[in-house]
Design an enzyme around this catalytic site. Structure first.
Site, short mmCIF file in Angstrom:
data_model
loop_
_atom_site.label_atom_id
_atom_site.label_comp_id
_atom_site.label_asym_id
_atom_site.label_seq_id
_atom_site.Cartn_x
_atom_site.Cartn_y
_atom_site.Cartn_z
N HIS A 147 0.82 -1.22 0.00
CA HIS A 147 0.00 0.00 0.00
C HIS A 147 0.85 1.27 0.00
O HIS A 147 0.65 2.19 0.80
CB HIS A 147 -0.96 0.03 1.18
CG HIS A 147 -1.93 -1.12 1.21
ND1 HIS A 147 -2.98 -1.16 2.10
CD2 HIS A 147 -2.02 -2.24 0.46
CE1 HIS A 147 -3.66 -2.29 1.90
NE2 HIS A 147 -3.09 -2.96 0.91
N ARG A 209 -7.27 4.01 -0.24
CA ARG A 209 -6.60 2.82 0.30
C ARG A 209 -5.25 2.61 -0.37
O ARG A 209 -4.22 2.51 0.29
CB ARG A 209 -7.47 1.58 0.10
CG ARG A 209 -6.88 0.29 0.69
CD ARG A 209 -7.86 -0.86 0.55
NE ARG A 209 -7.39 -2.08 1.17
CZ ARG A 209 -6.71 -3.03 0.52
NH1 ARG A 209 -6.44 -2.89 -0.78
NH2 ARG A 209 -6.32 -4.12 1.15
N GLU A 235 -11.96 0.42 -7.41
CA GLU A 235 -12.67 1.62 -7.84
C GLU A 235 -11.90 2.42 -8.88
O GLU A 235 -10.68 2.34 -8.97
CB GLU A 235 -12.92 2.55 -6.64
CG GLU A 235 -13.77 1.95 -5.54
CD GLU A 235 -13.88 2.87 -4.34
OE1 GLU A 235 -14.69 2.54 -3.44
OE2 GLU A 235 -13.16 3.89 -4.28
#
Length: 298
Positions: A147, A209, A235
């Site tokens: 991430h 995120r 998304e």
């Protein structure tokens, strides 16, 4: 964690080549034809690429820390720039941008995870064959094994946009006191623009995120990101300055909380969207997006 695959960059390369070389005029959302073509082979996990104004290709390699250049279809034997990286997981040499005034200054920007593994930073170097002369533009961004985001792109406003994931802590995405879980906006020299949503803060949008794709329409200035969800809610988001896109601890799948901005498109987690570009020519008024789980270009 989703698997990190070379197809992320290969699909992005196909998209970039199609946009640069595609026929047709003006588009209006018309459907173009894509044909896969190997341009350069035997690479070490390429993660980002850009075309220079004269048609050369500059690309990054995740684990080697090398920035390499393709001239007339041939990879130059030596890197044009190198950094020491920690490349475990989703860390490494991740992002790349070409300065809007490249023809005058030859500036190239990269996002990478430092060898310590605990910090990301953005560095600018000069691609003129006489030594890279690196300058740290954005130091001290947090990092983790996953991430890290790492996408770079200049907008028509001349500002440098940077994606940084939540570094595996969802609460970061809702906190204005950390750059993690944000899309950040800087001047080209790394200073903070005076018209950012929060004075003195690089935050442009929050509630993210892990944005592996960043595309900016150079005409309208609209900023788009692709975002990886956990086991749901991959998304595509169209950003709004100061907008909150809702990632937080315990976020439910299919969330439509009116307190947060909804995505343009929501996918299941089989996709894992990554690289994005704004289409031109036959792909006008379109976004092209790669996804590394199902190895497709949309």
């Amino acid at each position: 964690m989703k698997p990190y695959r070379c197809v992320r960059s290969l699909a992005l390369l196909m998209a970039a080549l199609s946009i640069s070389c595609g026929g047709g005029g003006g588009g209006g959302g018309s459907t173009g034809t894509l044909a896969a073509q190997v341009v350069v082979g035997n690479l070490s996990v390429p993660t980002a690429l850009r075309f220079t104004p004269d048609g050369d290709i500059i690309f990054t390699e995740k684990a080697t820390g090398n920035v390499r250049k393709v001239v007339n279809g041939t990879v130059l034997p030596n890197p044009i720039f190198s950094v020491s990286v920690e490349s475990d997981g989703e860390r490494g040499l991740l992002g790349l941008a070409i300065d809007p005034n490249y023809q005058a200054n030859n500036f190239v920007y990269v996002f990478y995870t430092k060898a310590s593994g605990t910090e990301n930073e953005v560095v600018r170097f000069t691609d003129n064959g006489s030594g890279p002369n690196p300058t740290v533009i954005v130091p001290g961004l947090p990092a983790s094994a996953n991430h890290n985001g790492g996408r770079l792109e200049f907008g028509p406003d001349g500002k440098l946009y940077v994606t940084l994931g939540d570094v595996q802590n969802a609460s970061n995405s809702q906190s204005d006191s950390t750059p993690a879980g944000k899309v950040l906006r800087y001047n080209a020299n790394g200073s903070i623009p005076g018209d950012n949503p929060i004075p003195g803060n690089p935050l442009f949008s929050k509630g993210h995120r892990n944005c592996f794709g960043l595309a900016i329409d150079q005409v309208s200035g609209r900023v788009f990101v692709s975002e990886n969800g956990p086991d749901c809610d991959d998304e595509v988001n169209r950003l709004v300055a100061g907008g909150n896109f809702g990632w937080r601890p315990g976020q439910p799948c299919g969330d439509n909380d009116p307190g947060f901005l909804d995505p343009l498109v929501r996918f299941s987690s089989v996709n894992a969207p990554t690289g994005m570009v704004v289409g031109t020519s036959a792909f006008g008024n379109s976004l092209l997006m790669a996804s590394f789980n199902d190895r497709k270009l949309r």
